[in-house]
Design an enzyme around this catalytic site. Structure first.
Site, short mmCIF file in Angstrom:
data_model
loop_
_atom_site.label_atom_id
_atom_site.label_comp_id
_atom_site.label_asym_id
_atom_site.label_seq_id
_atom_site.Cartn_x
_atom_site.Cartn_y
_atom_site.Cartn_z
N GLU A 155 2.79 -1.35 -7.25
CA GLU A 155 1.56 -2.04 -6.85
C GLU A 155 0.39 -1.70 -7.78
OE1 GLU A 155 -0.01 -3.97 -4.04
OE2 GLU A 155 1.97 -4.81 -4.30
N TYR A 171 -12.08 -5.15 -2.87
CA TYR A 171 -11.31 -3.95 -2.54
C TYR A 171 -11.62 -2.84 -3.54
CZ TYR A 171 -7.16 -1.16 -1.34
OH TYR A 171 -6.31 -0.15 -0.97
N GLU A 198 -8.37 2.11 8.56
CA GLU A 198 -8.50 1.14 7.46
C GLU A 198 -9.28 1.75 6.31
OE1 GLU A 198 -6.17 -1.39 7.31
OE2 GLU A 198 -7.01 -1.83 9.28
N ASP A 224 1.04 0.84 3.57
CA ASP A 224 1.85 -0.33 3.87
C ASP A 224 3.33 -0.05 3.67
OD1 ASP A 224 -0.55 -1.53 4.35
OD2 ASP A 224 -0.57 -2.71 2.52
#
Length: 385
Positions: free
Chosen positions: A163, A227, A35, A175
């Site tokens: 994105e 984020y 992650e 992703d």
């Protein structure tokens, strides 16, 4: 899957009349481990799941984009133009197909207008990459319909560009790589520096396990400040350490790194460096011993995200702790954090007990009841009809 095709094609007929030119699909993903390592040029190990976005699409000759979703919350038709498309022209879920069109056009691809209906069973805001599933389904459709012949890596980079520059979320390539490159029975071991990918066997059922997803129903957003601030801390850490990216820092170098930066930045760096190593250890364990051997890495990953990267929340911690106490062999939050889902590896015989324990723990703490479901590794984006 045939039911999904029938549902989206029927919705297309209702919305636009006539038949679509085709139906394409792209799955959501669960990140098994790794992650916030992707934008640090490190390693990740996601897998495509058996929940997906499907798009029925028909080309138009007037340059218009008409977009419809079967989701009740997104009723109505959004209409845009492929000409002069800019981020401020799109809103809601329409930013995802619009961003893909924009990214294709930036590559010099002549994108026609089209009518599109979206039908998706990837839960929104659950950390299972519902937005990337939409983008990858649209990109796969446009790749076919425009004869652009982009390969998997080019599609990955095009959707990342959508994105980053159109949607405004500073995400990496994990992703869309899982959604585009996934295969049934496997996880995707991705090197985010050179975009190389290997399929690693991940068949939980063969080990008597199920992969249980616990959707906390705490919505999160990659476009928010949490984020972005974590990414900035990682970039600062790499700069202080004189490396291109945190991928270039070893676990053995962390003691020296501690004295070169403030405590918060160090903890952010420590998470990424140790998480990269956990991905490598998990891949080795899967290849040598199978899914039953990776539990300790999942647990350590969650602790690192909770304590060092500080992206967990009370609901995610409750999901992990309750599932482990009830019999899961390992569990961690998955996704960008600040909400979303946890994933637990659970012996099949203990699944009902784990589900009940998680529901009871959420009720005891006054949290909104979570959604629980199992997932299996699935094939990646493709044409269905």
């Amino acid at each position: 899957m045939s039911q999904g095709v029938e549902r989206v094609t029927a919705a297309f007929r209702d919305a636009f009349g006539g038949e679509a030119d085709g139906v394409w699909t792209a799955p959501g993903r669960v990140n098994l481990i790794g992650e916030h390592t992707d934008y640090n040029e490190g390693f990740v190990l996601p897998f495509a799941i058996d929940l997906a976005a499907r798009v029925a699409l028909r080309v138009r000759d007037d340059g218009a984009m008409r977009l419809v979703s079967t989701a009740e919350a997104e009723s109505g038709t959004s209409q845009l133009s492929v000409q002069g498309l800019r981020p401020e022209h799109a809103s809601g879920w329409s930013v995802y197909p619009a961003g893909v069109v924009w990214a294709f056009k930036e590559r010099g691809i002549d994108v026609p207008g089209f009518d599109l209906v979206l039908d998706s069973d990837v839960p929104l805001g659950a950390g299972l990459s519902s937005s990337h599933a939409i983008e990858c389904a649209v990109a796969t459709a446009l790749n076919d319909l425009t004869a652009a012949r982009l390969d998997a890596q080019q599609l990955v980079l095009a959707t990342q560009r959508a994105e980053n520059a159109f949607v405004g979320a500073p995400t990496g390539i994990m992703d869309q790589s899982a959604s585009l490159r996934g295969r049934s029975g496997h996880a995707v071991f991705l090197d985010c520096r050179d975009q190389s990918a290997e399929l690693v066997p991940f068949d939980a059922a063969s080990a008597g396990l199920v992969t249980l997803v616990i959707d906390t129903r705490v919505a999160h957003s990659h476009a928010d400040g949490g984020y972005a601030s974590r990414r900035e801390a990682c970039e600062l850490g790499a700069e202080v350490l004189g490396v291109k990216a945190l991928r270039d820092v070893s676990v053995e170098e962390l003691d020296e790194a501690r004295g070169l930066m403030d405590e918060m930045t160090f903890r952010r760096v420590r998470h990424v460096v140790t998480e990269d190593q956990r991905v490598l250890d998990t891949v080795a364990a899967l290849r040598e011993s199978g899914p039953g051997a990776i539990a300790s890495f999942l647990d350590a990953s969650h602790a690192s995200m909770r304590d060092d990267f500080e992206i967990s929340c009370d609901e995610l911690d409750t999901a992990v702790e309750a599932s482990r106490a009830a019999g899961a062999i390992g569990a961690r939050m998955t996704g960008g954090g600040f909400g979303g889902s946890a994933v637990a590896l659970v012996p099949l015989a203990e699944e009902d007990r784990v589900r009940s324990a998680v529901l009871a723990a959420f009720a005891e703490r006054g949290f909104r009841s979570p959604r629980l479901f199992t997932v299996t590794p699935a094939d990646g984006a493709r044409r269905l009809a």
